[in-house]
Motif scaffolding. Structure first.
Motif, PDB file in Angstrom:
ATOM      1  N   THR A  45       0.829  -1.208   0.000  1.00 12.57           N
ATOM      2  CA  THR A  45       0.000   0.000   0.000  1.00 12.57           C
ATOM      3  C   THR A  45       0.859   1.251   0.000  1.00 12.57           C
ATOM      4  OG1 THR A  45      -1.706  -1.213   1.243  1.00 12.57           O
ATOM      5  CG2 THR A  45      -1.861   1.189   1.214  1.00 12.57           C
ATOM      6  N   MET A  46       1.970   1.233   0.741  1.00 11.25           N
ATOM      7  CA  MET A  46       2.851   2.396   0.805  1.00 11.25           C
ATOM      8  C   MET A  46       3.460   2.719  -0.558  1.00 11.25           C
ATOM      9  SD  MET A  46       6.209   3.072   3.204  1.00 11.25           S
ATOM     10  CE  MET A  46       7.240   1.933   2.279  1.00 11.25           C
ATOM     11  N   VAL A  47       3.892   1.688  -1.299  1.00  9.59           N
ATOM     12  CA  VAL A  47       4.473   1.907  -2.628  1.00  9.59           C
ATOM     13  C   VAL A  47       3.455   2.587  -3.539  1.00  9.59           C
ATOM     14  CG1 VAL A  47       5.310   0.750  -4.700  1.00  9.59           C
ATOM     15  CG2 VAL A  47       6.142   0.026  -2.470  1.00  9.59           C
ATOM     16  N   VAL A  48       2.235   2.062  -3.554  1.00  5.05           N
ATOM     17  CA  VAL A  48       1.185   2.651  -4.395  1.00  5.05           C
ATOM     18  C   VAL A  48       0.856   4.064  -3.930  1.00  5.05           C
ATOM     19  CG1 VAL A  48      -1.217   2.431  -5.149  1.00  5.05           C
ATOM     20  CG2 VAL A  48       0.225   0.391  -4.968  1.00  5.05           C
ATOM     21  N   LEU A  49       0.815   4.275  -2.636  1.00  8.81           N
ATOM     22  CA  LEU A  49       0.477   5.583  -2.072  1.00  8.81           C
ATOM     23  C   LEU A  49       1.509   6.639  -2.451  1.00  8.81           C
ATOM     24  CD1 LEU A  49      -1.510   7.091  -0.269  1.00  8.81           C
ATOM     25  CD2 LEU A  49      -0.299   6.242   1.718  1.00  8.81           C
ATOM     26  N   VAL A  50       2.781   6.313  -2.340  1.00  7.11           N
ATOM     27  CA  VAL A  50       3.842   7.265  -2.669  1.00  7.11           C
ATOM     28  C   VAL A  50       3.820   7.604  -4.163  1.00  7.11           C
ATOM     29  CG1 VAL A  50       6.337   7.578  -2.822  1.00  7.11           C
ATOM     30  CG2 VAL A  50       5.340   6.619  -0.752  1.00  7.11           C
ATOM     31  N   LEU A  51       3.740   6.579  -5.019  1.00  6.48           N
ATOM     32  CA  LEU A  51       3.762   6.807  -6.465  1.00  6.48           C
ATOM     33  C   LEU A  51       2.527   7.555  -6.940  1.00  6.48           C
ATOM     34  CD1 LEU A  51       5.175   3.363  -7.689  1.00  6.48           C
ATOM     35  CD2 LEU A  51       6.378   5.556  -7.584  1.00  6.48           C
ATOM     36  N   SER A  52       1.362   7.187  -6.431  1.00  7.55           N
ATOM     37  CA  SER A  52       0.136   7.867  -6.860  1.00  7.55           C
ATOM     38  C   SER A  52       0.113   9.310  -6.367  1.00  7.55           C
ATOM     39  CB  SER A  52      -1.101   7.116  -6.355  1.00  7.55           C
ATOM     40  OG  SER A  52      -1.115   7.048  -4.944  1.00  7.55           O
ATOM     41  N   ASN A  53       0.562   9.572  -5.138  1.00  6.22           N
ATOM     42  CA  ASN A  53       0.653  10.952  -4.643  1.00  6.22           C
ATOM     43  C   ASN A  53       1.569  11.787  -5.520  1.00  6.22           C
ATOM     44  OD1 ASN A  53      -1.086  10.619  -2.494  1.00  6.22           O
ATOM     45  ND2 ASN A  53       0.353  11.379  -0.966  1.00  6.22           N
ATOM     46  N   CYS A  54       2.698  11.201  -5.919  1.00  5.61           N
ATOM     47  CA  CYS A  54       3.670  11.903  -6.756  1.00  5.61           C
ATOM     48  C   CYS A  54       3.060  12.295  -8.094  1.00  5.61           C
ATOM     49  CB  CYS A  54       4.902  11.019  -6.958  1.00  5.61           C
ATOM     50  SG  CYS A  54       6.149  11.724  -8.066  1.00  5.61           S
ATOM     51  N   PHE A  55       2.429  11.352  -8.774  1.00  5.26           N
ATOM     52  CA  PHE A  55       1.888  11.623 -10.106  1.00  5.26           C
ATOM     53  C   PHE A  55       0.664  12.526 -10.047  1.00  5.26           C
ATOM     54  CE2 PHE A  55       4.839   8.644 -11.663  1.00  5.26           C
ATOM     55  CZ  PHE A  55       4.871   8.752 -13.045  1.00  5.26           C
ATOM     56  N   ILE A  56      -0.185  12.352  -9.043  1.00  2.24           N
ATOM     57  CA  ILE A  56      -1.356  13.212  -8.922  1.00  2.24           C
ATOM     58  C   ILE A  56      -0.936  14.646  -8.626  1.00  2.24           C
ATOM     59  CG2 ILE A  56      -3.356  13.702  -7.446  1.00  2.24           C
ATOM     60  CD1 ILE A  56      -3.689  10.609  -7.254  1.00  2.24           C
ATOM     61  N   SER A  57       0.102  14.818  -7.820  1.00  2.00           N
ATOM     62  CA  SER A  57       0.609  16.161  -7.558  1.00  2.00           C
ATOM     63  C   SER A  57       1.196  16.793  -8.819  1.00  2.00           C
ATOM     64  CB  SER A  57       1.669  16.111  -6.451  1.00  2.00           C
ATOM     65  OG  SER A  57       2.176  17.398  -6.187  1.00  2.00           O
ATOM     66  N   LEU A  58       1.924  15.988  -9.607  1.00  5.74           N
ATOM     67  CA  LEU A  58       2.485  16.492 -10.863  1.00  5.74           C
ATOM     68  C   LEU A  58       1.398  16.944 -11.833  1.00  5.74           C
ATOM     69  CD1 LEU A  58       5.344  13.907 -11.536  1.00  5.74           C
ATOM     70  CD2 LEU A  58       5.646  16.363 -11.161  1.00  5.74           C
ATOM     71  N   LEU A  59       0.272  16.238 -11.822  1.00  8.43           N
ATOM     72  CA  LEU A  59      -0.800  16.503 -12.783  1.00  8.43           C
ATOM     73  C   LEU A  59      -1.941  17.324 -12.192  1.00  8.43           C
ATOM     74  CD1 LEU A  59      -1.022  12.920 -14.359  1.00  8.43           C
ATOM     75  CD2 LEU A  59       0.182  14.900 -15.276  1.00  8.43           C
ATOM     76  N   ARG A  60      -1.740  17.878 -10.997  1.00  9.48           N
ATOM     77  CA  ARG A  60      -2.846  18.531 -10.299  1.00  9.48           C
ATOM     78  C   ARG A  60      -3.402  19.737 -11.055  1.00  9.48           C
ATOM     79  NH1 ARG A  60       1.804  20.316  -7.965  1.00  9.48           N
ATOM     80  NH2 ARG A  60       1.969  22.529  -7.355  1.00  9.48           N
ATOM     81  N   ASN A  61      -2.566  20.413 -11.839  1.00  5.95           N
ATOM     82  CA  ASN A  61      -3.033  21.570 -12.594  1.00  5.95           C
ATOM     83  C   ASN A  61      -3.515  21.210 -13.990  1.00  5.95           C
ATOM     84  OD1 ASN A  61      -2.360  23.364 -10.477  1.00  5.95           O
ATOM     85  ND2 ASN A  61      -0.212  23.409 -11.148  1.00  5.95           N
ATOM     86  N   ILE A  62      -3.426  19.945 -14.347  1.00  6.88           N
ATOM     87  CA  ILE A  62      -3.834  19.485 -15.677  1.00  6.88           C
ATOM     88  C   ILE A  62      -5.160  18.739 -15.621  1.00  6.88           C
ATOM     89  CG2 ILE A  62      -3.177  18.013 -17.644  1.00  6.88           C
ATOM     90  CD1 ILE A  62      -0.260  18.521 -16.897  1.00  6.88           C
ATOM     91  N   ILE A  63      -5.366  17.952 -14.580  1.00  4.84           N
ATOM     92  CA  ILE A  63      -6.597  17.163 -14.451  1.00  4.84           C
ATOM     93  C   ILE A  63      -7.788  18.097 -14.215  1.00  4.84           C
ATOM     94  CG2 ILE A  63      -7.796  15.414 -13.089  1.00  4.84           C
ATOM     95  CD1 ILE A  63      -5.065  14.261 -12.349  1.00  4.84           C
ATOM     96  N   PRO A  64      -8.810  18.040 -15.066  1.00  6.95           N
ATOM     97  CA  PRO A  64     -10.012  18.880 -14.851  1.00  6.95           C
ATOM     98  C   PRO A  64     -10.701  18.519 -13.548  1.00  6.95           C
ATOM     99  CG  PRO A  64      -9.976  17.947 -17.078  1.00  6.95           C
ATOM    100  CD  PRO A  64      -8.897  17.254 -16.299  1.00  6.95           C
TER     101      PRO A  64
END
Length: 226
Positions: A45-64
Motif C-alpha cells: 500500500t505504501m508503494v502505491v500511495l507514494v507513487l500515486s501521490n507523486c503523479f497526482i501532484s504532478l498533474l494537479r493543474n492538468i486534471i479537470p
C-alpha cells in the motif's frame, strides 16, 4: 524540509491511518493473521500511495476538476497493476497470501483520501512525504496487529514456534482481529490520556452560533436578540 518531516510525523503518529483515523479496515482485519502478511500488505500500500501521490501532484493543474476522482482511480489502478505483476513474479507466496486484497488497494480509502485532500492541492515533494508517512504508519500498524495475532493465535512469530505455547485459535480468525485491534486502540488512547494535557476550558466570547458548548440558556438569549 521541515514540512516534509512534519508529513512523516503526521502519518506515523499524529494521524496514523489505522490507530487514529480508523481507515482501511478491510485489509487491516483480513490479512493481518501474521506479521509477514501485515508488513507485506502495508508495504504494498505504501508503494502505491507514494507513487500515486507523486503523479497526482504532478498533474494537479492538468486534471479537470470535474473528472478528478476517475483520473485518480486510473492512476492508482495503473500502479496497483504494476505492483501485482511484480509480486507475482518475485514474491508469489506473498501474492497468494494477500490474494484479492492487492487489487482492492485501488479503492483503499487511505489512498484516495490522500490524493483528494493533499496530493491534488500541494507540490510534489511534500506529497511524496505525505504518502510515505501515511504508508509507514499503515505498515507499522498492520505489522504490530499481525505480530500480536500471530503470537497469541498461532503460537509463532515469523513462522518460528514459541516454546510451550500453542496459541488461541480464535485470534487468527476474523473475530480475533477485532479483539486485538480494539485492545491496541484502547491502550493507545489510555497512554494519550495519561500523559497528555487536559484541554483548557473554553471561554465564552458571546458568539454562540455553531458552538457545541453553548448552554440552553445562552441559546435562548441569542434567539431573543435575533
Amino acid at each position: 524540509m521541515g514540512k516534509c518531516l512534519e508529513r512523516l510525523y503526521n502519518g506515523i503518529i499524529k494521524e496514523n491511518p489505522t490507530f487514529v483515523l480508523i481507515l482501511g479496515m478491510c485489509p487491516t482485519l483480513a490479512v493481518t493473521s501474521s506479521l509477514i502478511n501485515g508488513a507485506g500488505m502495508g508495504l504494498s500500500t505504501m508503494v502505491v500511495l507514494v507513487l500515486s501521490n507523486c503523479f497526482i501532484s504532478l498533474l494537479r493543474n492538468i486534471i479537470p476538476n470535474g473528472v478528478r476522482v476517475p483520473a485518480f482511480i486510473v492512476i492508482v489502478a495503473s500502479f496497483v497493476t504494476i505492483l501485482q505483476f511484480m509480486l507475482e513474479a518475485y514474491l508469489p507466496s506473498l501474492n497468494a497470501a494477500l490474494g484479492i486484497y492487492i487489487p482492492l488497494i485501488v479503492v483503499n480509502c487511505i489512498i484516495l483520501g490522500r490524493a483528494e485532500s493533499y496530493a491534488s492541492k500541494n507540490p510534489v515533494l511534500p506529497s511524496i512525504f505525505d504518502g510515505l508517512g501515511m504508508g509507514l504508519g499503515f505498515t507499522i500498524a498492520l505489522s504490530i496487529l499481525g505480530g500480536f495475532r500471530e503470537i497469541i493465535g498461532a503460537g509463532t512469530i515469523l513462522g518460528i514456534n514459541i516454546p510451550h505455547w500453542d496459541g488461541i485459535g480464535i485470534f487468527v480468525m476474523a473475530p480475533g482481529a477485532f479483539f486485538v485491534l480494539a485492545a491496541l486502540i484502547a491502550t493507545q488512547n489510555y497512554i494519550k490520556m495519561k500523559h497528555g494535557q487536559k484541554p483548557k476550558d473554553k471561554i465564552c466570547d458571546g458568539n454562540c452560533q455553531g458552538c457545541a458548548m453553548a448552554t440552553e440558556h445562552c441559546k435562548e438569549d441569542t434567539k431573543e436578540e435575533a
